[in-house]
Design a protein around this motif. Structure first.
Motif, PDB file in Angstrom:
ATOM      1  N   GLY A 122     -32.910  -2.010   7.593  1.00 41.69           N
ATOM      2  CA  GLY A 122     -34.204  -1.408   7.913  1.00 41.69           C
ATOM      3  C   GLY A 122     -35.349  -1.945   7.090  1.00 41.69           C
ATOM      4  N   ARG A 123     -36.522  -1.587   7.539  1.00 42.51           N
ATOM      5  CA  ARG A 123     -37.739  -1.976   6.836  1.00 42.51           C
ATOM      6  C   ARG A 123     -37.826  -1.324   5.461  1.00 42.51           C
ATOM      7  NH1 ARG A 123     -42.721  -3.429   6.108  1.00 42.51           N
ATOM      8  NH2 ARG A 123     -44.234  -1.848   5.567  1.00 42.51           N
ATOM      9  N   ASP A 124     -37.057  -0.278   5.266  1.00 39.37           N
ATOM     10  CA  ASP A 124     -37.041   0.365   3.950  1.00 39.37           C
ATOM     11  C   ASP A 124     -36.276  -0.460   2.916  1.00 39.37           C
ATOM     12  OD1 ASP A 124     -34.464   0.741   4.870  1.00 39.37           O
ATOM     13  OD2 ASP A 124     -34.564   2.936   4.900  1.00 39.37           O
ATOM     14  N   GLY A 125     -35.742  -1.604   3.325  1.00 39.27           N
ATOM     15  CA  GLY A 125     -35.078  -2.490   2.377  1.00 39.27           C
ATOM     16  C   GLY A 125     -33.611  -2.163   2.127  1.00 39.27           C
ATOM     17  N   PHE A 126     -33.061  -1.261   2.916  1.00 32.99           N
ATOM     18  CA  PHE A 126     -31.667  -0.873   2.711  1.00 32.99           C
ATOM     19  C   PHE A 126     -30.772  -1.378   3.843  1.00 32.99           C
ATOM     20  CE2 PHE A 126     -33.575   2.046  -0.242  1.00 32.99           C
ATOM     21  CZ  PHE A 126     -32.621   2.156  -1.241  1.00 32.99           C
TER      22      PHE A 126
END
Lengths: 345, 421
Positions: A122-126
């Motif tokens: 994801g865009r959240d970096g996870f």
């Protein structure tokens, strides 16, 4: 059984015409259903048992764009740009859903060969791992930057996650322990205040030894001029093996990759204005052995037996047509015709 | 916070908010307030996102609609007002902002559009109108700071940009600071004493006089004026040394171009510059638009919210009119290479500060964002709005061009009263 001759794909009739643009196409493992992730929040499906596909009911339940799509052995799993992860059975009934699999865009999803474990990026970096039967989170890894693409190693013991900055990180699945890092930083450029590019797609070859990443070498942001670029790494050593680069900065991104059982990469590109193609490349070759221009191709899918190919194109005249109104003042969306090919034996 | 919303949510709750806000702020619209506005300092921070920021990924999101794109809308500090998830810091300070969602302009090309927008697109009278910065420099003056009235902070090169001034004449042009650097080669070299420097400048003035002979005086005077203004700015060289500021300031604004330039803009406004324009290039996202928005909008959002907060904390938001805009918005329809093209038909402008109501949204687009659903506002209407916000009456104030009176805003347009305090 003799392998189909990939140099002579035959178009199967006129393209399918969904009413919206598509982000991803994938075949069910048996090749009898083709599914498409839509920019209208719907998943569209076609029965592809015969040469003339028939449309199945569309599936609701997503927000924004459906952006990740994968078939496990028993489910169709999708993600969307608002962070949702959903699994459905063969009839389209929802098995489970995770409302916030990621904080923001859940860019991509992958499944292990045995169908038991999912990975999302994801865009959240996870990177997060999920039990494919229940949707329970089983682990996560911090990839530190916007994850654009994920893919499992064939043995399911590791996942590879490609990010906005051209870095692919390998993580143990589902524990999340960090492993090797593969640097393809020419896939990224900081242009003024815009980060452009990234690892748009990746695959691991069936022997698990080669990682292939796709994207582009950006020249500018804004308009986004970039030359398609594919880079292959030797997974055990991390060394680069080969690369293929397109010819011009307007050719755009390599937007999707698929591995054909005949031992080659099927890829597609989308550039501007309206440029795009589907092409087949043998590892290490300088030039594709087959290519066909098609407008702005955003995804390709190949059946497991390699006999069918599908590509999500964009309607004609969709380049820079944002302002055009119809004679009656109507203002329709662009859409993604889906072209099917048979790869004859 | 419920992150998901629909256009219907916006309509109902925004109306509710406007009703409440209108009741609370109605008392501000008095002659005494107008008089106070005229008396106070008149400054402008003009943020120009060159190429065109998407209204759909900023001030006017339409999530889950055909042209809404992949991103979400988020709540703001103003009940019922939602903006794009790309602007979380602006959402936090929304109660200090006003957004006009009914902007509808005439030009869809960059080359002509930038000029038309920044000159206010007046009626064609065969003259070149000044950019807003030059016009404010003329009508609001330089104040008593001794600094140039119109400073332009921009990436790349600087210089004196006289063309902005149009018929006002070159002296109202912009002093452009390339990458926020001070004008170069003006300080006295370390090995030169004051007397020698005076002699050197006397020689320069003599050369200027010889150059001026036979040339149009407005050009040569402007040359000398620009030199003096640049020299004045150079004497305040400490303004440019952002490293002296607290680390927290730099973190809050960001270390990217737009962050550094907006932090410098705050410093220039604090020092008394009348009009500061900050330009960011590269917003023309015809391809891969949504990844552009996710990368680029936060780099506007972070320093924009920071400068709004800082101006408020310093009591300057009552003096400084803040405007964030571009030459147009971007198309609702998403093209084949996942971009949005140019769309002057229906877009948004954000403003704050002097003379502007706080926490309001004026105008609306239709459910899919393709057209303005309320009264459309061309750039002339915005010029009327800004002049009034600055306490300069566009009905009674005129430019003079060689004796010819000229309106300071399109005379057939009227201000967006919903955002005027």
């Amino acid at each position: 059984m003799p392998m189909p001759d990939p140099t002579k794909p035959v178009e199967l009739g006129r393209p399918l015409v969904p009413p919206c643009q598509l982000t991803r196409l994938r075949f069910r493992p048996d090749g009898r259903v083709l599914a498409a992730a839509g920019c209208d929040g719907k998943v569209r499906r076609w029965d592809t048992s015969a040469d003339a596909p028939t449309e199945l009911p569309a599936l609701d339940g997503h927000n924004g764009w459906v952006s990740g799509l994968v078939f496990s052995t028993s489910a169709l799993v999708t993600t969307d740009s608002w962070g949702r992860l959903t699994a459905r059975d063969a009839d389209g009934r929802q098995l489970w859903t995770v409302e916030t699999a990621h904080a923001g865009w859940a860019r991509a999803v992958a499944v292990t060969a045995d169908g038991n474990l999912l990975a999302t990026g994801g865009r959240d970096g996870f990177v997060r791992f999920w039990d494919a039967r229940t949707g329970t989170k089983t682990g996560e890894a911090n990839a530190t930057a916007d994850v654009l693409s994920v893919g499992f190693a064939p043995d399911g013991k590791a996942v590879l996650a490609g990010d906005l900055f051209g870095v692919v990180r390998e993580f143990e699945a589902p524990g999340g322990r960090a492993g090797r890092t593969f640097e393809a930083r020419e896939l990224h450029r900081l242009d003024r205040v815009q980060d452009v590019g990234g690892v748009r797609c990746l695959l691991v070859t069936p022997d698990g030894r080669t990682l292939v990443v796709g994207g582009a070498e950006p020249k500018t942001g804004g308009f986004v001029e970039c030359t398609p670029l594919m880079i292959a790494f030797d997974r055990p050593s991390g060394k680069r093996l080969w690369q293929w680069k397109g010819g011009a900065p307007a050719e755009g991104y390599v937007t999707d990759l698929a591995w054909h059982p005949g031992g080659y990469v099927v890829a597609c590109t989308s550039g501007q204005p309206g440029q795009g193609k589907v092409f087949f490349l043998k590892p290490g070759d300088a030039q594709p052995f087959f290519q066909v221009p098609k407008p702005n191709v955003h995804s390709v899918a190949v059946t497991a037996d390699g006999t069918k190919l599908a590509a999500a194109l964009t309607n004609a005249n969709s380049a820079g047509n944002g302002r055009v109104r119809g004679q009656g003042g109507d203002y329709p969306q662009n859409h993604s015709p889906v072209q099917l090919w048979r790869l004859p034996s | 916070m419920r992150p998901l919303c629909t256009p219907a949510d916006h309509r109902v709750s925004r109306r509710r908010w406007l009703g409440a806000a209108g009741a609370g702020l109605a008392g501000l619209c008095t002659p005494a307030v107008a008089q106070e506005l005229r008396r106070r300092r008149k400054q402008v921070l003009f943020i120009w996102l060159d190429g065109g920021m998407s209204q759909l990924e900023s001030w006017d999101p339409k999530p889950n609609t055909p042209f809404g794109g992949p991103l979400r809308a988020i709540p703001t500090s103003v009940p019922g007002v939602h903006i794009s998830e790309t602007l979380p810091q602006s959402a936090r300070v929304m109660h200090r902002l006003a957004v006009v969602r009914s902007v509808s302009t005439q030009d869809n090309s960059h080359s002509a559009g930038v000029d038309r927008i920044q000159r206010g697109d007046p009626k064609n009278r065969g003259v070149v109108y000044p950019y807003f910065g030059s016009a404010v420099a003329k009508l609001a003056g330089a104040g008593d700071s001794g600094l140039p009235p119109y400073v332009w902070v921009k990436p790349m090169n600087g210089g004196f940009i006289y063309k902005d001034a149009g018929f006002l004449g070159p002296r109202y042009g912009a002093l452009a600071l390339g990458d926020g650097r001070p004008p170069e080669n003006l300080l006295r070299p370390p090995g030169l004493d004051a007397a020698a420097d005076d002699e050197r400048n006397a020689l320069r003035r003599l050369a200027d006089q010889r150059y001026a002979a036979g040339r149009r005086p407005e050009h040569t005077e402007a040359n000398s004026y620009a030199f003096e203004m640049a020299a004045q700015l150079q004497r305040r060289v400490e303004l440019f040394d952002l490293s002296r500021l607290p680390a927290r300031d730099q973190q809050r604004y960001g270390t990217h171009d737009l962050g550094r330039h907006l932090l410098l803009a705050r410093r220039l406004l604090e020092a008394g510059v009348t009009f500061v324009k900050v330009t960011s290039y590269g917003w023309d996202s015809h391809g891969d638009h949504f990844n552009q928005a996710l990368s680029q909008h936060p780099k506007f959002d972070q320093p924009f919210a920071a400068v709004i907060e800082d101006l408020h904390d310093r009591g300057m938001l009552d003096d400084v009119l803040v405007i964030a805009m571009a030459e147009f918005g971007r198309t609702p329809r998403i093209n084949g290479h996942v971009g949005r093209d140019h769309w002057p038909e229906a877009w948004s402008v954000c403003m704050a500060g002097r003379g502007i109501k706080r926490g309001v949204v004026a105008g609306a687009t239709n459910a899919t964002g393709t057209d303005v659903a309320t009264q459309p506002h061309d750039i002339g209407a915005l010029f009327h709005t800004w002049w009034r916000a600055l306490g300069i009456d566009p009905e009674t104030t005129q430019f003079r061009n060689a004796g010819q009176p000229l309106p300071i805003a399109h005379e057939e347009m009227t201000p967006v009263t919903d955002v005027l305090a």
